[in-house]
Design a protein around this motif. Sequence first.
Motif, PDB file in Angstrom:
ATOM      1  N   ASP A  12       0.780  -1.336   0.146  1.00 17.17           N
ATOM      2  CA  ASP A  12       0.020   0.186   0.115  1.00 17.17           C
ATOM      3  C   ASP A  12       0.967   1.509  -0.009  1.00 17.17           C
ATOM      4  OD1 ASP A  12      -2.138   1.765   0.006  1.00 17.17           O
ATOM      5  OD2 ASP A  12      -2.918   1.044   2.030  1.00 17.17           O
ATOM      6  N   THR A  13       1.266   1.912  -1.052  1.00 19.48           N
ATOM      7  CA  THR A  13       2.027   3.073  -1.368  1.00 19.48           C
ATOM      8  C   THR A  13       1.030   4.153  -0.942  1.00 19.48           C
ATOM      9  OG1 THR A  13       1.442   3.281  -3.596  1.00 19.48           O
ATOM     10  CG2 THR A  13       3.341   1.615  -2.862  1.00 19.48           C
ATOM     11  N   GLY A  14      -0.028   4.069  -0.870  1.00 19.55           N
ATOM     12  CA  GLY A  14      -0.901   5.392  -0.708  1.00 19.55           C
ATOM     13  C   GLY A  14      -1.147   6.136  -1.975  1.00 19.55           C
ATOM     14  N   ASP A  15      -0.683   5.728  -3.148  1.00 21.66           N
ATOM     15  CA  ASP A  15      -0.557   6.183  -4.344  1.00 21.66           C
ATOM     16  C   ASP A  15      -1.638   5.406  -5.188  1.00 21.66           C
ATOM     17  OD1 ASP A  15      -0.693   6.890  -7.084  1.00 21.66           O
ATOM     18  OD2 ASP A  15       1.384   7.939  -6.889  1.00 21.66           O
ATOM     19  N   ALA A  16      -2.927   5.610  -5.426  1.00 19.13           N
ATOM     20  CA  ALA A  16      -3.797   4.550  -6.109  1.00 19.13           C
ATOM     21  C   ALA A  16      -3.207   4.004  -7.425  1.00 19.13           C
ATOM     22  CB  ALA A  16      -5.237   5.201  -6.464  1.00 19.13           C
ATOM     23  N   ILE A  17      -2.791   4.919  -8.282  1.00 26.45           N
ATOM     24  CA  ILE A  17      -2.108   4.406  -9.730  1.00 26.45           C
ATOM     25  C   ILE A  17      -0.983   3.602  -9.332  1.00 26.45           C
ATOM     26  CG2 ILE A  17      -0.977   5.227 -11.586  1.00 26.45           C
ATOM     27  CD1 ILE A  17      -2.769   8.120 -11.314  1.00 26.45           C
ATOM     28  N   ASP A  24      -0.299   1.726  -6.791  1.00 28.22           N
ATOM     29  CA  ASP A  24      -1.128   0.534  -6.213  1.00 28.22           C
ATOM     30  C   ASP A  24      -1.556  -0.356  -7.053  1.00 28.22           C
ATOM     31  OD1 ASP A  24      -0.201   1.343  -3.470  1.00 28.22           O
ATOM     32  OD2 ASP A  24      -2.259   1.681  -2.767  1.00 28.22           O
ATOM     33  N   LYS A  25      -2.269   0.171  -7.909  1.00 28.34           N
ATOM     34  CA  LYS A  25      -2.819  -0.659  -9.017  1.00 28.34           C
ATOM     35  C   LYS A  25      -1.799  -1.179 -10.148  1.00 28.34           C
ATOM     36  CE  LYS A  25      -6.591  -0.174 -12.662  1.00 28.34           C
ATOM     37  NZ  LYS A  25      -6.794  -1.667 -12.674  1.00 28.34           N
ATOM     38  N   ARG A  84      -0.181  -4.222  -7.791  1.00 26.01           N
ATOM     39  CA  ARG A  84      -1.003  -5.140  -6.865  1.00 26.01           C
ATOM     40  C   ARG A  84      -0.987  -6.408  -7.901  1.00 26.01           C
ATOM     41  NH1 ARG A  84      -4.552  -2.090  -3.589  1.00 26.01           N
ATOM     42  NH2 ARG A  84      -3.094  -1.628  -1.688  1.00 26.01           N
TER      43      ARG A  84
END
Length: 183
Positions: free
Chosen positions: A72-77, A79-80, A83
Amino acid sequence: GADEGENTENSNIICRRLEMSFRKVWLKLYTTGADEGYVQALRSFVQATVMAYEEGYSVGALKLELGRNELDTGDAIVDKAVRLTDQERRTREVWLNLIYLTLQSMEFSPKNGREPPKTEDVLSLLPLVETTLDALNRGFSLEGLKLELSLQAESATLTPAQQSLRSQWTRIIFLTFERAKVK
């Protein structure tokens, strides 16, 4: 209690090792093929899974821990991008089940005296595990085993992708067998 912190730390270590070795297997496979680096990465995945088994994690509990410990890097992009896909998660689950069923079939008991987790064969992998272990116990090498499997009647109906999967799964069982033999 104090044990709780240690368990969380152990869980984090196991999850991190599983995560990294799983990714490394694919990285090696895509970049250099099924070479020694790939086998080494698979071996690391097996080691991390045996560690989880010895700690008493069931496959279900391990899946939950892996989900909780996902990067969980805290950056949605980001992370996607990093993952695992659902397909990769399913593959990892198959591998975990293969290793657990192999350990269970070998009656492998944790060094720490813990009760080994019971594994349900939800994916119907036990026949492959048992056939493979039977051959290994009779002294087959991995290559001999793969040849033996490829000569079986149902092999003719497997697609190249299925044959490749079976080859990978057989290798995972073999590496688990090797690891469990070393007490």
